[in-house]
Design a protein around this motif. Sequence first.
Motif, PDB file in Angstrom:
ATOM      1  N   ARG A 217       0.826  -1.210   0.000  1.00  0.00           N
ATOM      2  CA  ARG A 217       0.000   0.000   0.000  1.00  0.00           C
ATOM      3  C   ARG A 217       0.860   1.260   0.000  1.00  0.00           C
ATOM      4  N   PHE A 218       2.017   1.197   0.650  1.00  0.00           N
ATOM      5  CA  PHE A 218       2.930   2.339   0.657  1.00  0.00           C
ATOM      6  C   PHE A 218       3.389   2.685  -0.757  1.00  0.00           C
ATOM      7  N   TYR A 219       3.784   1.670  -1.531  1.00  0.00           N
ATOM      8  CA  TYR A 219       4.236   1.922  -2.899  1.00  0.00           C
ATOM      9  C   TYR A 219       3.087   2.373  -3.787  1.00  0.00           C
ATOM     10  N   ARG A 220       1.883   1.881  -3.531  1.00  0.00           N
ATOM     11  CA  ARG A 220       0.736   2.332  -4.322  1.00  0.00           C
ATOM     12  C   ARG A 220       0.421   3.794  -4.032  1.00  0.00           C
ATOM     13  N   ASP A 221       0.582   4.212  -2.781  1.00  0.00           N
ATOM     14  CA  ASP A 221       0.333   5.612  -2.441  1.00  0.00           C
ATOM     15  C   ASP A 221       1.368   6.536  -3.068  1.00  0.00           C
ATOM     16  N   LEU A 222       2.594   6.038  -3.252  1.00  0.00           N
ATOM     17  CA  LEU A 222       3.615   6.868  -3.888  1.00  0.00           C
ATOM     18  C   LEU A 222       3.268   7.168  -5.340  1.00  0.00           C
ATOM     19  N   ASP A 223       2.619   6.223  -6.024  1.00  0.00           N
ATOM     20  CA  ASP A 223       2.234   6.453  -7.416  1.00  0.00           C
ATOM     21  C   ASP A 223       1.138   7.506  -7.548  1.00  0.00           C
ATOM     22  N   LYS A 224       0.313   7.650  -6.506  1.00  0.00           N
ATOM     23  CA  LYS A 224      -0.760   8.641  -6.498  1.00  0.00           C
ATOM     24  C   LYS A 224      -1.684   8.468  -7.693  1.00  0.00           C
ATOM     25  N   GLN A 225      -2.003   7.206  -7.989  1.00  0.00           N
ATOM     26  CA  GLN A 225      -2.916   6.918  -9.074  1.00  0.00           C
ATOM     27  C   GLN A 225      -4.240   6.429  -8.495  1.00  0.00           C
ATOM     28  N   THR A 226      -4.902   7.298  -7.777  1.00  0.00           N
ATOM     29  CA  THR A 226      -6.173   6.963  -7.161  1.00  0.00           C
ATOM     30  C   THR A 226      -7.280   7.093  -8.199  1.00  0.00           C
ATOM     31  N   ILE A 227      -7.987   5.996  -8.421  1.00  0.00           N
ATOM     32  CA  ILE A 227      -9.065   5.964  -9.402  1.00  0.00           C
ATOM     33  C   ILE A 227     -10.391   5.941  -8.657  1.00  0.00           C
ATOM     34  N   ARG A 228     -11.242   6.866  -8.978  1.00  0.00           N
ATOM     35  CA  ARG A 228     -12.547   6.943  -8.326  1.00  0.00           C
ATOM     36  C   ARG A 228     -13.568   6.172  -9.152  1.00  0.00           C
ATOM     37  N   VAL A 229     -14.310   5.329  -8.465  1.00  0.00           N
ATOM     38  CA  VAL A 229     -15.346   4.531  -9.115  1.00  0.00           C
ATOM     39  C   VAL A 229     -16.630   5.349  -9.103  1.00  0.00           C
ATOM     40  N   THR A 230     -16.951   5.934 -10.248  1.00  0.00           N
ATOM     41  CA  THR A 230     -18.148   6.776 -10.352  1.00  0.00           C
ATOM     42  C   THR A 230     -19.363   5.974 -10.806  1.00  0.00           C
ATOM     43  N   SER A 231     -19.169   5.042 -11.725  1.00  0.00           N
ATOM     44  CA  SER A 231     -20.292   4.244 -12.243  1.00  0.00           C
ATOM     45  C   SER A 231     -19.875   2.773 -12.275  1.00  0.00           C
ATOM     46  N   PRO A 232     -19.994   2.061 -11.154  1.00  0.00           N
ATOM     47  CA  PRO A 232     -19.575   0.653 -11.113  1.00  0.00           C
ATOM     48  C   PRO A 232     -20.524  -0.228 -11.921  1.00  0.00           C
ATOM     49  N   PRO A 233     -20.024  -1.350 -12.444  1.00  0.00           N
ATOM     50  CA  PRO A 233     -20.904  -2.273 -13.172  1.00  0.00           C
ATOM     51  C   PRO A 233     -21.876  -2.963 -12.229  1.00  0.00           C
ATOM     52  N   SER A 234     -22.941  -3.476 -12.793  1.00  0.00           N
ATOM     53  CA  SER A 234     -23.936  -4.168 -11.985  1.00  0.00           C
ATOM     54  C   SER A 234     -23.425  -5.543 -11.565  1.00  0.00           C
ATOM     55  N   GLU A 235     -24.091  -6.112 -10.593  1.00  0.00           N
ATOM     56  CA  GLU A 235     -23.682  -7.427 -10.093  1.00  0.00           C
ATOM     57  C   GLU A 235     -23.830  -8.499 -11.155  1.00  0.00           C
ATOM     58  N   SER A 236     -24.867  -8.388 -11.979  1.00  0.00           N
ATOM     59  CA  SER A 236     -25.061  -9.382 -13.036  1.00  0.00           C
ATOM     60  C   SER A 236     -23.956  -9.305 -14.081  1.00  0.00           C
ATOM     61  N   GLU A 237     -23.479  -8.100 -14.412  1.00  0.00           N
ATOM     62  CA  GLU A 237     -22.396  -7.970 -15.379  1.00  0.00           C
ATOM     63  C   GLU A 237     -21.094  -8.553 -14.845  1.00  0.00           C
TER      64      GLU A 237
END
Length: 471
Positions: A217-237
């Motif tokens: 998680r430390f290395y992921r935070d260094l990349d600062k590539q936070t992706i926000r999930v605005t429209s997630p797929p449905s459970e059936s998809e």
Amino acid sequence: MTTHPSIASRLEKMETSSSQLSPDCCQTEDGLSLDCDAAVDPVLRREFLEELQKVRQIPICERQCLPRIFVNSGTLKLIGDLNTIISSLKDEPDMSEISYLVYSAASLVSKRRGLKTTKSTNSQTPTWRRRLDMEILTLRRAISLLLEVRKGSSGIRMLHELRRLRHRLGISCSESCEVSINRLKMELKSKVERTRRLEKNRKRLRQNGLFQRDAGRFYRDLDKQTIRVTSPPSESEIEQYWGGILETEVHHNESAFWLRRQTDDETHRKDEQQWLPISDNEVTSCLKRMGNWKSPGPDKVYGFWVKCITCLHTDLTRNYNLLVQNPDSVPDWLSQGITTLIPKNDKTDQAKNYRPITCLSVFYKTLTSVIRQRIAGHLDQRNLMAPEQKGCRQGSFGAKDQLLINKLLTEDCRTRHKSLSMVTEISQSSFERKDLERSTPTNVKSLDRIETRSPSNYCLCLSGDHTLNRI
């Protein structure tokens, strides 16, 4: 993050000293035969048995997640006493009972240390930051009013506000406006620099703690590539996409010439690995390499507690051997996991743009780690893995050396004007494509999808084809 050697040694000393005391046999209310050690607090024994009864009534996959603890001398003493209590139980626990015992001990230690599951407050602004921000805002307000007065403004409300700020900041009325502005600017600069310095120290401490707890998680935070999930797929998809990958049966081309050739070569070799019973040393070695506070599986048991409850390691080894001999007896909760979908890009409305991460039980990961160690040792002893394979094997840091060799070759050919013939292998994740294409200078052939559940097995399947194309 592994257990510190001093912690393990101190636990062993506690168990050795407690085993040398004379036991006094007694029986509990639920019929369990128990050796009552005079050195163990009877209140602690009663609390543990009560906690064990409560845990047994809760399904394993419906437990509450326990907090992480800080290891000190009091915690080690408490864990040593619980080891004595658990080892005094005469029954031979199965895998589910071991999970009950470990979780009960962890829950009791957390309660004894006064720890509760609370929400994290790391996102809240600290008090010193709010105080400095308020002081900086006041200084900027005072400088702005003084600049207006210097320009000739003389509003009643403005003068009243300036008089209040002069009294609050300790500015003398006899001091000229220019001197007050310069002094307040210097003080403002000092406050801002102090805020930056303290914020830098706070970030450094937070990153150090995060690196010790979760390096990934430390290395992921260094990349600062936070992706926000605005429209997630449905459970059936999601079920339709991943079901088509993980549940659909695939028929491979079993009559390929390279597969027949490799099979004929392997029939004359006597490299079949003989299975031997799992030993206590193998289980202990795998537990030592396991992280203490990594995300647990559905049973909510951290690796720290399995390491510390050392009296159950022998029973754990015995159950592993039973599960290997009789796979049908594997409990359902042992092979279950908690899967989280992490977005790979900004197109969060498509199920294919997510990467699944599954948190499995510590007991399951320990068993698979033992098997993986045996497979890796057998492959190295028999030299079955292609030497060109740099990834997915022990003692290798990926394909960095291969990339450096390619860089040196291409630069040498470019500077010396040499001709170069290269073979490029293009492969993608089996979750993204159903075919694995390999390009050669003479032909292009497609391999059916291979499930990469075990990276070593995946590389071993391709090792035979590598030997055919080796120059």
